[in-house]
Design an enzyme around this catalytic site. Structure first.
Site, short mmCIF file in Angstrom:
data_model
loop_
_atom_site.label_atom_id
_atom_site.label_comp_id
_atom_site.label_asym_id
_atom_site.label_seq_id
_atom_site.Cartn_x
_atom_site.Cartn_y
_atom_site.Cartn_z
N ASP A 1 77.48 58.15 -1.74
CA ASP A 1 77.87 58.14 -3.15
C ASP A 1 77.68 59.53 -3.75
O ASP A 1 76.56 59.91 -4.10
CB ASP A 1 77.00 57.09 -3.87
CG ASP A 1 77.26 57.07 -5.37
OD1 ASP A 1 78.31 57.59 -5.81
OD2 ASP A 1 76.40 56.52 -6.09
N ASN B 1 79.02 60.85 -6.62
CA ASN B 1 78.91 61.00 -8.08
C ASN B 1 77.84 60.08 -8.69
O ASN B 1 77.77 59.92 -9.90
CB ASN B 1 80.28 60.79 -8.77
CG ASN B 1 80.75 59.34 -8.63
OD1 ASN B 1 80.18 58.57 -7.86
ND2 ASN B 1 81.78 59.00 -9.37
N ASP C 1 77.14 56.78 -8.93
CA ASP C 1 77.36 55.57 -9.73
C ASP C 1 77.00 54.32 -8.92
O ASP C 1 77.28 53.20 -9.33
CB ASP C 1 78.81 55.49 -10.24
CG ASP C 1 79.82 55.41 -9.10
OD1 ASP C 1 79.40 55.48 -7.92
OD2 ASP C 1 81.02 55.27 -9.38
N ASP D 1 82.05 56.94 -2.09
CA ASP D 1 83.34 57.45 -2.55
C ASP D 1 83.90 58.52 -1.60
O ASP D 1 83.24 58.94 -0.65
CB ASP D 1 83.21 57.99 -3.98
CG ASP D 1 81.94 58.81 -4.13
OD1 ASP D 1 81.72 59.71 -3.30
OD2 ASP D 1 81.14 58.52 -5.06
N ASP E 1 93.40 51.94 6.92
CA ASP E 1 93.53 50.49 7.10
C ASP E 1 94.87 50.07 6.50
O ASP E 1 95.22 50.48 5.40
CB ASP E 1 92.38 49.78 6.36
CG ASP E 1 91.81 48.64 7.16
OD1 ASP E 1 92.60 47.76 7.54
OD2 ASP E 1 90.59 48.61 7.37
N ASP F 1 95.20 45.52 9.81
CA ASP F 1 94.35 44.38 9.48
C ASP F 1 95.04 43.05 9.77
O ASP F 1 96.20 42.87 9.42
CB ASP F 1 94.01 44.45 7.98
CG ASP F 1 93.08 43.33 7.56
OD1 ASP F 1 91.94 43.31 8.06
OD2 ASP F 1 93.48 42.49 6.74
N GLU G 1 94.03 44.76 14.57
CA GLU G 1 93.04 43.69 14.63
C GLU G 1 93.83 42.43 14.96
O GLU G 1 94.57 41.93 14.13
CB GLU G 1 92.32 43.53 13.29
CG GLU G 1 91.19 42.54 13.38
CD GLU G 1 90.80 41.96 12.03
OE1 GLU G 1 89.65 41.58 11.86
OE2 GLU G 1 91.66 41.88 11.13
N HIS H 1 82.51 46.17 10.07
CA HIS H 1 82.10 45.75 8.74
C HIS H 1 82.11 44.22 8.56
O HIS H 1 81.83 43.74 7.48
CB HIS H 1 83.04 46.39 7.71
CG HIS H 1 84.44 45.89 7.87
ND1 HIS H 1 85.20 46.18 8.99
CD2 HIS H 1 85.20 45.07 7.11
CE1 HIS H 1 86.38 45.57 8.88
NE2 HIS H 1 86.40 44.90 7.74
N ASP H 2 82.50 43.48 9.59
CA ASP H 2 82.58 42.02 9.49
C ASP H 2 81.46 41.32 10.25
O ASP H 2 81.44 40.10 10.30
CB ASP H 2 83.92 41.52 10.04
CG ASP H 2 85.09 41.83 9.12
OD1 ASP H 2 84.87 41.96 7.90
OD2 ASP H 2 86.22 41.93 9.63
#
Ligand code: TEU
Ligand code: CA
Length: 541
Positions: free
Chosen positions: A20, A22, A24, A28, A97, A198, A247, A315-316
């Site tokens: 991150d 910035n 928040d 990003d 993706d 995907d 995928e 990520h799954d």
């Protein structure tokens, strides 16, 4: 260069949780730019970026409302252009993706389509007559519940294999395919280096009256007719020097040859078979025999005609160090050795390279993934106690892999200065990039060594694969071979020491050690291995 991806190593970035810049609380594009030197030092060749497009974030970016814009959480198109340019300058390619099985329900096409049966965009999606209490059929979605959502306005329901906020596109409609092709070319013309497609095996569906026998997903898993759409996509891709990875769950290892051969639809696919969860919560681990069986079948069936995408995390899924490993650095290294030297293109998921582990979720408030919340509700409805339901859900939730990347041992793991969108694992003081960069024996440096080995020796891309010690319940062992060279990989993927008896033809050769995560060792007919020992040898003479 044609086929550059065969000698390449990929790195998957889940942008929300990478860095991150910035402050928040959300990762990003500037965060990725900032960390390009790190990726360069790791030695990877390309990044696969999870979706960064405009999205209401019902499914963290996999519900896209504008394919040609960047989500403000991540930055702007200008940030993207800067990332692309700087990554290329650093010798790193970028794979995006491509999510075209469905859009967001907030995509302008769907907002139009919902207006009524005669709207010109109606046929961009899949609709069928229904009543509030009677859906067109009983098919179930991947995220739980019906694949249909009723639309009172028109007396019809629309179809979705994921969340109701992710309506499936109608690929039978040539106009839809044209729009998608135009969008794909737009990105390729910007200079990106390829796509991860995907859920691509779901774009074709059986007729609505198809009868499900055993597999509930059969009506939308690699259904006949998909060839036409895949061929159209291939023709676009062929005009660019890119790589493509699909995928493609439901595409069997036998059929995958057709998908990934020299003139196949795609360069490679991710199979999802080896992720199968064995046993119920409590019986925590994947069974190594089953895991070996699946992976070696894919190695064999794709052989020298197709091509594999190699991965143990994404990520799954939960963290592999907590599934096949015992969360020790040694086990993380053993898993790396075990899969990185198979035949195919290896992908490393952010954090895997330092042996990040699962997160100890204590309440559902810490869980973000929609499918996990759906499962929780279903479990409560079926009589489970809140504790049981939480245990069951957090056993396998994909959120284990979505906690912020652990850059250092400081506040919020060096990911951000503000409380991140998802909790940071409390072990960031012990498991982080800053410390591992300085430690020669770290998991990180083991990954670097394996990446270098693959890059210095095209042998690992070209040679054949042969599984040995097939029925050994603890050891994943194999040979890589050409006429002139052999490499032997021996890994004990278990918490217990074990004995192995090598085939005589292997034991009789002279071997030199190429890599180890422990002591030096020598090859003999009978060898003892300590828990998570991982050795690589090269035949000499
Ligand atoms: O996952 C899709 C996915 O896992 C299914 O296609 C799979 O085939 C099915 O669960 C059967 O096992 C992708 C993304 O990786 C995921 O993060 C998204 O939520 C999903 O697509 C929807 O876009
Ligand atoms: Ca940010």
């Amino acid at each position: 260069m044609n086929g550059w991806w065969k000698n390449a190593v990929g790195y998957q970035i889940y942008p929300r949780s990478f860095r991150d810049a910035n402050h928040d609380g959300i990762g990003d594009l500037q965060g990725i730019i900032e960390k390009l030197p790190y990726l360069q030092s790791l030695g990877i060749d390309f990044i696969w970026l999870n979706p960064v497009y405009a999205s209401p974030n019902v499914d963290n970016g996999y519900d896209i409302s504008d394919y040609q814009d960047i989500h403000p959480d991540f930055g702007t198109m200008a940030d993207f252009a800067e990332l692309l340019e700087k990554a290329h300058a650093a010798g790193i390619k970028i794979i995006m993706d491509l999510v075209v099985n469905h859009t967001s329900d907030q995509h302008p096409w769907f907002l139009e389509a919902k207006k009524g049966k005669d709207n010109p965009y109606r046929d961009y999606y899949l609709w069928a007559d229904a009543t509030e209490n009677k859906m067109p059929n009983a098919w179930q979605s991947f995220f739980g519940g019906s694949t249909w959502t009723y639309d009172e306005n028109s007396g019809q329901a629309y179809f979705h294999v994921f969340a109701p906020e992710q309506p499936d596109l109608n690929w039978k409609n040539p106009q839809v395919r044209e729009e998608i092709c135009r969008m794909i070319r737009w990105w390729l013309d910007l200079g990106i280096d390829g796509f991860r497609l995907d859920a691509i095996s779901h774009i074709q569906k059986e007729p609505w009256d198809f009868k499900i026998s055993d597999n509930p997903w059969a009506p939308f898993m690699n259904v006949a007719g998909i060839e036409v759409y895949m061929q159209e996509l291939k023709e676009i891709f062929d005009a660019y020097p890119i790589m493509t990875v699909g995928e493609a769950s439901g595409v069997s290892s036998k059929k995958a040859v057709h998908w990934t051969k020299e003139d196949g639809y795609l360069n490679m696919i991710f199979e999802l078979e080896h992720n199968v969860r064995e046993g119920q919560p409590g019986a925590e681990r994947l069974n190594l025999l089953g895991f070996k069986k699946v992976l070696s079948r894919w190695q064999k069936d794709l052989g020298s005609n197709g091509w594999n995408a190699l991965y143990v995390e994404n990520h799954d899924n939960p963290r592999i160090a907590s599934i096949l490993g015992d969360e020790s650095p040694k086990s993380a290294k053993a898993i790396a050795t075990m899969y990185m030297l198979l035949k195919g293109t290896p992908f490393i998921y952010q954090g895997q390279e330092i042996g990040m582990t699962n997160f100890a979720f204590e309440s559902m408030e810490q869980v973000d993934a929609q499918d996990s919340h759906n499962l929780y509700r279903l479990l409560l409805d079926s009589g489970a106690s809140p504790e049981e339901a939480l245990r069951n859900v957090t056993h396998w939730t994909r959120d284990h892999s979505r906690t912020p990347l652990q850059w250092d041992g400081g506040m919020f793991g060096g990911f951000s200065e503000l409380l991140p969108w998802m909790a940071v694992n409390s072990n960031t003081a012990q498991v982080n990039i800053f410390d591992q960069e300085k430690d020669e024996q770290s998991v990180l440096n083991h990954y670097k060594e394996l990446i270098q080995l693959r890059k210095e020796q095209p042998f690992f891309a070209d040679s054949a694969f042969e599984l040995i010690l097939k029925n050994h319940p603890q050891v994943f062992a194999y040979l890589r071979k050409t006429d002139t060279k052999q490499v032997l990989v021996l890994t004990n993927i278990s918490r217990k020491p074990c004995r192995i008896d090598l085939p005589t033809r292997v034991a009789n050769k002279n071997w030199r050690m190429l890599s180890t995560n422990a002591e030096q060792a020598t090859v003999e007919k009978r060898i003892w291995m300590q828990p998570y020992d991982a050795w690589v040898f090269e035949a000499i003479g």
